[in-house]
Design a protein around this motif. Structure first.
Motif, PDB file in Angstrom:
ATOM      1  N   ALA A   1      -5.410   2.721  -8.068  1.00 50.16           N
ATOM      2  CA  ALA A   1      -4.412   2.025  -7.248  1.00 50.16           C
ATOM      3  C   ALA A   1      -5.076   1.087  -6.252  1.00 50.16           C
ATOM      4  O   ALA A   1      -4.637  -0.055  -6.040  1.00 50.16           O
ATOM      5  N   GLU A   2      -6.166   1.549  -5.647  1.00 45.93           N
ATOM      6  CA  GLU A   2      -6.885   0.733  -4.659  1.00 45.93           C
ATOM      7  C   GLU A   2      -7.463  -0.514  -5.304  1.00 45.93           C
ATOM      8  O   GLU A   2      -7.393  -1.614  -4.742  1.00 45.93           O
ATOM      9  N   LYS A   3      -7.996  -0.372  -6.508  1.00 46.09           N
ATOM     10  CA  LYS A   3      -8.558  -1.526  -7.192  1.00 46.09           C
ATOM     11  C   LYS A   3      -7.481  -2.525  -7.577  1.00 46.09           C
ATOM     12  O   LYS A   3      -7.679  -3.746  -7.525  1.00 46.09           O
ATOM     13  N   LEU A   4      -6.306  -2.026  -7.957  1.00 42.82           N
ATOM     14  CA  LEU A   4      -5.212  -2.913  -8.348  1.00 42.82           C
ATOM     15  C   LEU A   4      -4.704  -3.757  -7.184  1.00 42.82           C
ATOM     16  O   LEU A   4      -4.334  -4.918  -7.360  1.00 42.82           O
ATOM     17  N   ILE A   5      -4.667  -3.194  -5.997  1.00 43.03           N
ATOM     18  CA  ILE A   5      -4.096  -3.928  -4.862  1.00 43.03           C
ATOM     19  C   ILE A   5      -5.158  -4.618  -4.015  1.00 43.03           C
ATOM     20  O   ILE A   5      -4.828  -5.380  -3.105  1.00 43.03           O
ATOM     21  N   HIS A   6      -6.434  -4.385  -4.334  1.00 43.35           N
ATOM     22  CA  HIS A   6      -7.486  -4.973  -3.513  1.00 43.35           C
ATOM     23  C   HIS A   6      -7.461  -6.497  -3.564  1.00 43.35           C
ATOM     24  O   HIS A   6      -7.466  -7.172  -2.520  1.00 43.35           O
ATOM     25  N   ALA A   7      -7.439  -7.073  -4.774  1.00 44.96           N
ATOM     26  CA  ALA A   7      -7.503  -8.531  -4.909  1.00 44.96           C
ATOM     27  C   ALA A   7      -6.351  -9.238  -4.210  1.00 44.96           C
ATOM     28  O   ALA A   7      -6.569 -10.184  -3.441  1.00 44.96           O
ATOM     29  N   PRO A   8      -5.090  -8.827  -4.431  1.00 43.30           N
ATOM     30  CA  PRO A   8      -3.997  -9.530  -3.731  1.00 43.30           C
ATOM     31  C   PRO A   8      -4.044  -9.383  -2.219  1.00 43.30           C
ATOM     32  O   PRO A   8      -3.714 -10.317  -1.496  1.00 43.30           O
TER      33      PRO A   8
ATOM     34  N   ARG B   1       0.831  -1.210   0.000  1.00 44.74           N
ATOM     35  CA  ARG B   1       0.000   0.000   0.000  1.00 44.74           C
ATOM     36  C   ARG B   1       0.871   1.268   0.000  1.00 44.74           C
ATOM     37  O   ARG B   1       0.527   2.274  -0.609  1.00 44.74           O
ATOM     38  N   THR B   2       1.993   1.206   0.692  1.00 42.42           N
ATOM     39  CA  THR B   2       2.911   2.344   0.698  1.00 42.42           C
ATOM     40  C   THR B   2       3.456   2.604  -0.696  1.00 42.42           C
ATOM     41  O   THR B   2       3.554   3.752  -1.154  1.00 42.42           O
ATOM     42  N   MET B   3       3.811   1.517  -1.392  1.00 42.32           N
ATOM     43  CA  MET B   3       4.306   1.655  -2.751  1.00 42.32           C
ATOM     44  C   MET B   3       3.246   2.281  -3.656  1.00 42.32           C
ATOM     45  O   MET B   3       3.534   3.179  -4.463  1.00 42.32           O
ATOM     46  N   ALA B   4       1.992   1.822  -3.529  1.00 46.16           N
ATOM     47  CA  ALA B   4       0.905   2.375  -4.339  1.00 46.16           C
ATOM     48  C   ALA B   4       0.719   3.858  -4.061  1.00 46.16           C
ATOM     49  O   ALA B   4       0.535   4.669  -4.985  1.00 46.16           O
ATOM     50  N   THR B   5       0.776   4.235  -2.797  1.00 38.49           N
ATOM     51  CA  THR B   5       0.634   5.645  -2.427  1.00 38.49           C
ATOM     52  C   THR B   5       1.760   6.479  -3.017  1.00 38.49           C
ATOM     53  O   THR B   5       1.544   7.595  -3.516  1.00 38.49           O
ATOM     54  N   ASP B   6       2.980   5.930  -2.969  1.00 39.74           N
ATOM     55  CA  ASP B   6       4.136   6.654  -3.521  1.00 39.74           C
ATOM     56  C   ASP B   6       4.011   6.833  -5.034  1.00 39.74           C
ATOM     57  O   ASP B   6       4.365   7.887  -5.585  1.00 39.74           O
ATOM     58  N   VAL B   7       3.505   5.799  -5.726  1.00 36.54           N
ATOM     59  CA  VAL B   7       3.329   5.888  -7.178  1.00 36.54           C
ATOM     60  C   VAL B   7       2.295   6.960  -7.512  1.00 36.54           C
ATOM     61  O   VAL B   7       2.491   7.789  -8.421  1.00 36.54           O
TER      62      VAL B   7
ATOM     63  N   LEU C   1      -6.732   8.501  -9.570  1.00 33.23           N
ATOM     64  CA  LEU C   1      -5.500   7.724  -9.407  1.00 33.23           C
ATOM     65  C   LEU C   1      -5.558   6.844  -8.158  1.00 33.23           C
ATOM     66  O   LEU C   1      -5.149   5.670  -8.187  1.00 33.23           O
ATOM     67  N   HIS C   2      -6.035   7.411  -7.077  1.00 32.95           N
ATOM     68  CA  HIS C   2      -6.146   6.630  -5.834  1.00 32.95           C
ATOM     69  C   HIS C   2      -7.118   5.465  -6.019  1.00 32.95           C
ATOM     70  O   HIS C   2      -6.883   4.359  -5.513  1.00 32.95           O
ATOM     71  N   ARG C   3      -8.221   5.693  -6.739  1.00 31.14           N
ATOM     72  CA  ARG C   3      -9.210   4.646  -6.960  1.00 31.14           C
ATOM     73  C   ARG C   3      -8.621   3.512  -7.795  1.00 31.14           C
ATOM     74  O   ARG C   3      -8.840   2.327  -7.513  1.00 31.14           O
TER      75      ARG C   3
END
Length: 431
Positions: free
Chosen positions: A382-389, A345-351, A378-380
């Motif tokens: 990123a959230e969708k990309l990391i939600h499943a894993p 999540r930190t990586m996603a926030t940084d991106v 952008l936040h939405r």
């Protein structure tokens, strides 16, 4: 890192083999340090009782650690390889956790359900803490084991037959223990001797009928001050032995203290009950040939401990242990996986932050509302990309104690391991 236990107990080895492997306090401390020096080992705790010797370690690699720990225990016991392999057991990860929890609950004791083992597990942990051979992993494991042991005794009747091996020995001695004029001699002044004196007094034995003898008279006198019993010097013990009806021996000596001739002289044809709670044995098994002598030792107690009267309680405790093992392993999995999820999540926030900065630079004419809309989009994404894993990770925690998925996740998203380590460190400092 995973927990590993290498050990022997009355269930895997005969008493004469356990005698060779037994450890006094100093030897247990020395062995725990030697184990800690072994490759792939980061923590160690040694449990040594009258019917078990076990080495628990936190290990980086199973095969390397089990080889070194087994070698050290074999060298200590002086057993050749074939004898050692025949009597040793090894448990790893989930099996090791389940074994310790069962030990603490009295499920693996010589006297089924005895609660004395709780104190012995606690003493092993305290020793490891004092010697700084234990870290956060084994400390958490042993603290949980102690809590489970207490829970098992509180919620079931598992210890109703004999709360300790001392009680079992006294019960096996029969009516002489509770007779008004019986005289007792306790040889030794350590933890087991203290428990023996306390148990006798709790059974209603008058302190004046209890004598304590120890090679170090001052230690024997400490029991005098605590319980109001009497002390006899070691050199004069034979005089007292001749007037003793019940001898309880638990000296911690490395060889036989009471041989056949000594008991024959003291008994002189009268009845005596001898309770040997020591390992190595204090009393020569040959005293069974002496007329009037009844010897109760660990061999006898092991046979008495085999009963089916506690079947219902055993099933209850087994269910408690199994439930606690699942809970502990799930929490352990979560503690390892959570830093990876946080790092993801930190990586996603940084991106997202980097992309926003780039957009602001390239599109300086965007209004505040437009920039806010871009930021939200952008936040939405990123959230969708990391939600499943991240959901899959939580399913893994709840369903299996396999941590390889976190490593795969870190690799899949090219997470910087230093980030994961940093999250772990910060989490440890804040807890």
């Amino acid at each position: 890192m995973s927990v590993l236990v290498v050990g022997m107990s009355h269930k895997s080895a005969p008493i004469d083999v356990l005698e060779r492997a037994s450890l006094d306090t100093d030897a247990a401390v020395k062995l725990s340090h030697l184990v800690l020096e072994a490759p792939f080992v980061s923590e160690s705790v040694v449990i040594s009782t009258c019917n078990r010797v076990e080495i628990y370690v936190e290990a980086e690699r199973f095969h390397g650690a089990v080889e070194e720990v087994s070698r050290l225990l074999a060298e200590h016991s002086g057993l050749d390889r074939d004898d050692f392999v025949r009597h040793v057991y090894v448990h790893f990860d989930e099996a090791a956790v389940a074994h310790l929890f069962g030990v603490a609950a009295g499920m693996d004791s010589m006297i089924l359900g005895e609660s004395q083992i709780l104190g012995q597990v606690r003493d092993a942990l305290h020793s490891a803490q004092a010697e700084q051979t234990v870290g956060s992993a084994l400390n958490a494991l042993f603290q949980q084991a102690l809590r489970i042991g207490k829970r098992g005794h509180a919620e079931t009747g598992i210890d109703r037959l004999a709360p300790s091996i001392v009680t079992a020995g006294l019960d096996a001695a029969g009516a002489v223990v509770d007779a008004d004029d019986t005289r007792f001699l306790v040889a030794g002044a350590g933890t087991m001797a203290s428990l023996a004196v306390r148990t006798l007094i709790n059974r209603g034995v008058a302190p004046s009928h209890i004598m304590v003898a120890n090679r170090t008279f001052q230690r024997a006198y400490a029991l005098v001050a605590t319980f109001g019993v009497s002390a006899v010097r070691w050199e004069a013990m034979d005089v007292e032995l001749a007037a003793t009806d019940v001898l309880i021996s638990c000296t911690g000596a490395t060889g036989v203290v009471f041989d056949r001739e000594r008991i024959a002289r003291a008994g002189a044809g009268r009845s005596m009950a001898l309770i040997d709670l020591a390992l190595p044995r204090d009393i020569d098994p040959g005293v069974r040939d002496v007329d009037g002598v009844d010897l109760i030792d660990l061999v006898v107690l092991a046979r008495l401990g085999e009963n089916t009267e506690l079947a219902g309680d055993v099933e209850q405790v087994r269910a408690i242990v199994e439930d606690e093992v699942r809970t502990f392993l799930a929490a352990k999995a979560a503690s390892h996986i959570t830093p990876t999820v946080v790092a993801l999540r930190t990586m996603a926030t940084d991106v997202v932050a980097a992309e926003l900065a780039r957009i602001e630079t390239r599109l300086p004419d965007l209004t505040a509302d437009e920039l806010a809309a871009v930021r939200k989009a952008l936040h939405r994404v990123a959230e969708k990309l990391i939600h499943a894993p991240t959901v899959r990770v939580q399913q893994l925690i709840d369903g299996r104690a396999d941590l390889t998925y976190a490593e795969a996740l870190a690799d899949l998203f090219a997470l910087d391991q230093s980030t994961v380590d940093a999250v772990t460190q910060v989490k440890g400092e804040s807890s």
